[in-house]
Write a protein that holds these residues in place. Structure first.
Motif, PDB file in Angstrom:
ATOM      1  N   ILE A  49      77.323  63.236 -14.613  1.00  0.00           N
ATOM      2  CA  ILE A  49      78.720  63.644 -14.520  1.00  0.00           C
ATOM      3  C   ILE A  49      79.658  62.449 -14.339  1.00  0.00           C
ATOM      4  CG2 ILE A  49      78.843  64.198 -12.029  1.00  0.00           C
ATOM      5  CD1 ILE A  49      80.072  66.721 -14.439  1.00  0.00           C
ATOM      6  N   ARG A  50      79.206  61.471 -13.536  1.00  0.00           N
ATOM      7  CA  ARG A  50      80.019  60.265 -13.352  1.00  0.00           C
ATOM      8  C   ARG A  50      79.118  59.042 -13.535  1.00  0.00           C
ATOM      9  NH1 ARG A  50      81.800  64.125 -10.097  1.00  0.00           N
ATOM     10  NH2 ARG A  50      80.060  63.750  -8.724  1.00  0.00           N
ATOM     11  N   PHE A 164      87.536  65.446 -19.674  1.00  0.00           N
ATOM     12  CA  PHE A 164      86.856  64.400 -18.900  1.00  0.00           C
ATOM     13  C   PHE A 164      85.353  64.641 -18.804  1.00  0.00           C
ATOM     14  CE2 PHE A 164      88.676  67.636 -16.108  1.00  0.00           C
ATOM     15  CZ  PHE A 164      87.522  68.144 -15.510  1.00  0.00           C
ATOM     16  N   CYS A 165      84.876  65.804 -19.239  1.00  0.00           N
ATOM     17  CA  CYS A 165      83.583  66.302 -18.778  1.00  0.00           C
ATOM     18  C   CYS A 165      82.470  66.258 -19.820  1.00  0.00           C
ATOM     19  CB  CYS A 165      83.772  67.736 -18.294  1.00  0.00           C
ATOM     20  SG  CYS A 165      82.280  68.427 -17.566  1.00  0.00           S
ATOM     21  N   GLN A 268      91.190  70.315 -10.064  1.00  0.00           N
ATOM     22  CA  GLN A 268      91.139  68.952 -10.648  1.00  0.00           C
ATOM     23  C   GLN A 268      92.426  68.160 -10.484  1.00  0.00           C
ATOM     24  OE1 GLN A 268      88.149  68.392 -11.232  1.00  0.00           O
ATOM     25  NE2 GLN A 268      87.167  70.135 -12.178  1.00  0.00           N
ATOM     26  N   ASP A 306      87.511  70.860  -6.481  1.00  0.00           N
ATOM     27  CA  ASP A 306      87.216  69.502  -6.934  1.00  0.00           C
ATOM     28  C   ASP A 306      88.511  68.884  -7.446  1.00  0.00           C
ATOM     29  OD1 ASP A 306      84.491  69.921  -6.531  1.00  0.00           O
ATOM     30  OD2 ASP A 306      84.077  70.322  -8.644  1.00  0.00           O
ATOM     31  N   ILE A 308      90.126  65.239  -9.445  1.00  0.00           N
ATOM     32  CA  ILE A 308      89.929  63.947 -10.113  1.00  0.00           C
ATOM     33  C   ILE A 308      91.247  63.186 -10.014  1.00  0.00           C
ATOM     34  CG2 ILE A 308      89.523  62.785 -12.313  1.00  0.00           C
ATOM     35  CD1 ILE A 308      87.825  65.166 -13.162  1.00  0.00           C
ATOM     36  N   PHE A 337      87.131  62.774  -6.672  1.00  0.00           N
ATOM     37  CA  PHE A 337      86.510  61.664  -7.382  1.00  0.00           C
ATOM     38  C   PHE A 337      87.548  60.843  -8.129  1.00  0.00           C
ATOM     39  CE2 PHE A 337      84.108  65.639  -7.708  1.00  0.00           C
ATOM     40  CZ  PHE A 337      82.976  65.330  -6.977  1.00  0.00           C
ATOM     41  N   LYS A 338      87.204  59.560  -8.326  1.00  0.00           N
ATOM     42  CA  LYS A 338      87.995  58.749  -9.243  1.00  0.00           C
ATOM     43  C   LYS A 338      87.552  59.120 -10.644  1.00  0.00           C
ATOM     44  CE  LYS A 338      86.852  54.821  -7.082  1.00  0.00           C
ATOM     45  NZ  LYS A 338      86.710  53.388  -6.827  1.00  0.00           N
ATOM     46  N   TYR A 339      88.497  59.222 -11.566  1.00  0.00           N
ATOM     47  CA  TYR A 339      88.144  59.504 -12.951  1.00  0.00           C
ATOM     48  C   TYR A 339      87.180  58.443 -13.452  1.00  0.00           C
ATOM     49  CZ  TYR A 339      88.332  59.731 -17.988  1.00  0.00           C
ATOM     50  OH  TYR A 339      87.976  59.794 -19.318  1.00  0.00           O
ATOM     51  N   SER A 340      86.129  58.901 -14.105  1.00  0.00           N
ATOM     52  CA  SER A 340      85.191  57.956 -14.678  1.00  0.00           C
ATOM     53  C   SER A 340      85.022  58.304 -16.153  1.00  0.00           C
ATOM     54  CB  SER A 340      83.900  58.014 -13.860  1.00  0.00           C
ATOM     55  OG  SER A 340      82.766  58.055 -14.633  1.00  0.00           O
ATOM     56  N   ARG A 342      83.698  58.977 -19.568  1.00  0.00           N
ATOM     57  CA  ARG A 342      82.369  59.328 -20.057  1.00  0.00           C
ATOM     58  C   ARG A 342      82.318  59.194 -21.564  1.00  0.00           C
ATOM     59  NH1 ARG A 342      80.019  57.743 -17.494  1.00  0.00           N
ATOM     60  NH2 ARG A 342      78.103  58.913 -17.260  1.00  0.00           N
TER      61      ARG A 342
HETATM   62  N1  5AD Z   1      85.163  61.629 -13.793  1.00  0.00           N
HETATM   63  C1  5AD Z   1      85.340  61.990 -12.506  1.00  0.00           C
HETATM   64  N2  5AD Z   1      85.001  63.182 -12.021  1.00  0.00           N
HETATM   65  C2  5AD Z   1      84.445  64.059 -12.877  1.00  0.00           C
HETATM   66  N3  5AD Z   1      84.000  65.309 -12.707  1.00  0.00           N
HETATM   67  C3  5AD Z   1      83.526  65.760 -13.878  1.00  0.00           C
HETATM   68  N4  5AD Z   1      83.645  64.827 -14.822  1.00  0.00           N
HETATM   69  C4  5AD Z   1      84.236  63.745 -14.229  1.00  0.00           C
HETATM   70  C5  5AD Z   1      84.613  62.478 -14.681  1.00  0.00           C
HETATM   71  N5  5AD Z   1      84.459  62.103 -15.941  1.00  0.00           N
HETATM   72  C6  5AD Z   1      84.120  66.026 -11.446  1.00  0.00           C
HETATM   73  C7  5AD Z   1      85.004  67.262 -11.602  1.00  0.00           C
HETATM   74  C8  5AD Z   1      83.995  68.383 -11.573  1.00  0.00           C
HETATM   75  C9  5AD Z   1      82.947  67.811 -10.660  1.00  0.00           C
HETATM   76  C10 5AD Z   1      81.630  68.482 -10.721  1.00  0.00           C
HETATM   77  O1  5AD Z   1      82.844  66.477 -11.049  1.00  0.00           O
HETATM   78  O2  5AD Z   1      85.873  67.312 -10.494  1.00  0.00           O
HETATM   79  O3  5AD Z   1      84.548  69.590 -11.104  1.00  0.00           O
END
Ligand code: 5AD
Ligand code: SF4
Length: 450
Positions: A49-50, A164-165, A268, A306, A308, A337-340, A342
């Motif tokens: 996921i990250r 983002f996912c 998010q 959650d 981001i 979380f910090k955006y990562s 993918r």
């Molecule tokens: N970067 C950061 N956080 C992410 N999540 C999913 N993909 C990313 C990403 N690319 C987080 C979202 C999701 C959780 C399981 O992980 O918040 O709900």
């Protein structure tokens, strides 16, 4: 007897899958072990996921290599499996980067593990990252209960394609298991002494499994059916998408006493602009309206989410929108979380990536606010009597650890109860990660022994 060690990363789905991998290997003579040094088979069930999740796997594989060598020196053979979403995404690349790996298996083909391991024993690395046409669940042995709580996968994959996912790519298209299969598994769990079942899926409330009447059943309807199984005292479900919070599901929170007052509903971000860029397909106001409806159905519900921060293009103003949304709603717990970026997701193609230090600053501010809210929620339970499902021995002798309806960890001093009991507990104190309470039943436990 051969031994298998399974380490799982990431979400609850992986916890479930890890147990099912052990189940599928049991008939092959593999017993589970918690000691990696004595394992003939080591499985890392990975998360993609990250970024850091995958990096952790590679560094863990470094340690696994040492274990394999040490065992080899003593004349023991060890096979190493990488399963889960990193396996799905990276495939053969894993063997190239970490030649210690013998088998790479994706989340849709782990029912084939016995065959894959046998092939690896004949020599050479074996890769299986297909999405096979056969139903994985049909090839898994009957589920075994472990402890007093269990996850039950009812839905897999996702069609939402948030930008983002990686999930839609690693776990594939959305699919729901038929109601009869889910009910049969829940009944087995109940017979095995499980008191609390958490229905899981990447987008669990998109559930639309074939019902007993041949029609598609919603999650709300399924929850009613499972709550009717004797022995199932508590129900939860995770993870939900705001778009799929339908009327039946919200009503279930009002009508089903077994459905615990806790909802993990990721938002998010709090800015409409960012929500649109994330392809979340709802606005901040729509999210707030859903929360209002859920709270009307179940006023004491604990909300979780959650977040981001630093999605590409997120401005200061966008981030302040997130902070305001959090302040307006009030969460009992949250993950942020910090955006990562993918590889392969639309988000990775966006130009305006937010600089790392800015992401860190925003995350720290958001987490501080969420932590304040979490503590306030926990403090709000002091002096109250809440029902606690006792799960396992606590931190100290004479203590048992369990969960409140709001998914808070609770430590209780008692020598009169045992795991599996659901008892009223008066909360007397709040620690940083758990609540402390005393049994409020003076005589017998509230529930009969199973
Ligand atoms: N970067 C950061 N956080 C992410 N999540 C999913 N993909 C990313 C990403 N690319 C987080 C979202 C999701 C959780 C399981 O992980 O918040 O709900
Ligand atoms: Fe990923 Fe959840 Fe969005 Fe599906 S709904 S793409 S699993 S974040």
């Amino acid at each position: 007897m051969k031994k298998v060690f399974v380490k799982s990363y990431g979400c609850q789905m992986n916890v479930y899958d890890a147990e099912r991998m052990a189940d599928v290997l049991a008939p092959q003579g593999f017993a589970e072990t918690a000691a990696i040094e004595e394992a003939d088979l080591i499985i890392l069930n990975t998360c993609h996921i990250r970024e850091r999740a995958a990096e952790k796997v590679y560094s863990e594989l470094g340690r696994v290599r040492q274990v394999k060598r040490a065992r080899q020196a003593k004349g023991h053979e060890t096979k190493v499996v990488v399963a889960g979403c990193v396996a799905q995404a990276e495939g053969r690349e894993i063997v190239r980067r970490a030649p210690v790996v013998d088998v790479v298996v994706g989340p849709q083909s782990y029912h084939r593990l016995p065959d894959l391991v046998a092939r690896a024993q004949r020599g050479g690395a074996v890769i299986d990252t297909e999405f096979p046409v056969e139903d994985k669940f049909a090839h898994l042995p009957a589920v075994r209960g472990r402890g007093v709580t269990a996850f039950l996968t009812i839905q897999e994959g996702c069609d939402k394609f948030c930008t983002f996912c990686v999930v839609p790519y690693t776990r594939g298209a959305e699919m729901s298991r038929p109601v009869v299969k889910v009910v049969a598994e829940a009944e087995r769990l109940a017979w095995a002494g499980i008191r609390e079942i958490t229905l899981i899926g990447q987008n669990v409330n998109a559930y639309h499994g074939e019902g007993i009447d041949g029609r598609a059943w919603s999650l709300g309807r399924l929850l009613h059916r499972i709550a009717a199984i004797p022995g199932v005292e508590r129900l939860r479900y995770t993870t939900s998408h705001p778009r799929d919070m339908d009327e039946a599901l919200i009503a279930a929170h009002r009508d089903l006493p077994a459905l615990m007052p806790y909802l993990h509903l990721p938002v998010q971000a709090g800015s409409d602009r960012i929500l649109a860029a994330m392809n979340r397909r709802h606005t901040r106001d729509e999210y707030r309206r859903i929360v209002d409806e859920v709270r009307a159905a179940r006023p004491d519900i604990a909300l979780s989410s959650d977040f981001i921060v630093g999605f590409p293009g997120e401005t200061d103003a966008d981030f302040e929108d997130t902070m305001r949304l959090v302040a307006e709603i009030g969460f009992a717990s949250a993950f942020s979380f910090k955006y990562s970026s993918r590889p392969g997701t639309p988000g990775a193609e966006l130009a305006e990536q937010v600089p790392e230090p800015l992401k860190a600053e925003r995350l720290a501010r958001l987490q501080a606010l969420l932590e304040t809210q979490r503590q306030a929620f926990n403090r709000g339970t002091i002096g109250r009597i809440v029902s606690v499902l006792l799960e396992k021995p606590g931190r100290h002798p004479g203590q048992l650890a369990g969960k409140s309806p709001y998914l808070q960890a609770v430590q209780i001093e008692t020598d009169r109860h045992r795991p599996g009991d659901i008892i009223p507990v008066r909360i007397v104190r709040v620690g940083s990660n758990s609540l402390f309470g005393e049994p409020a039943d003076r005589q017998a436990p509230m529930t009969a022994a199973a």
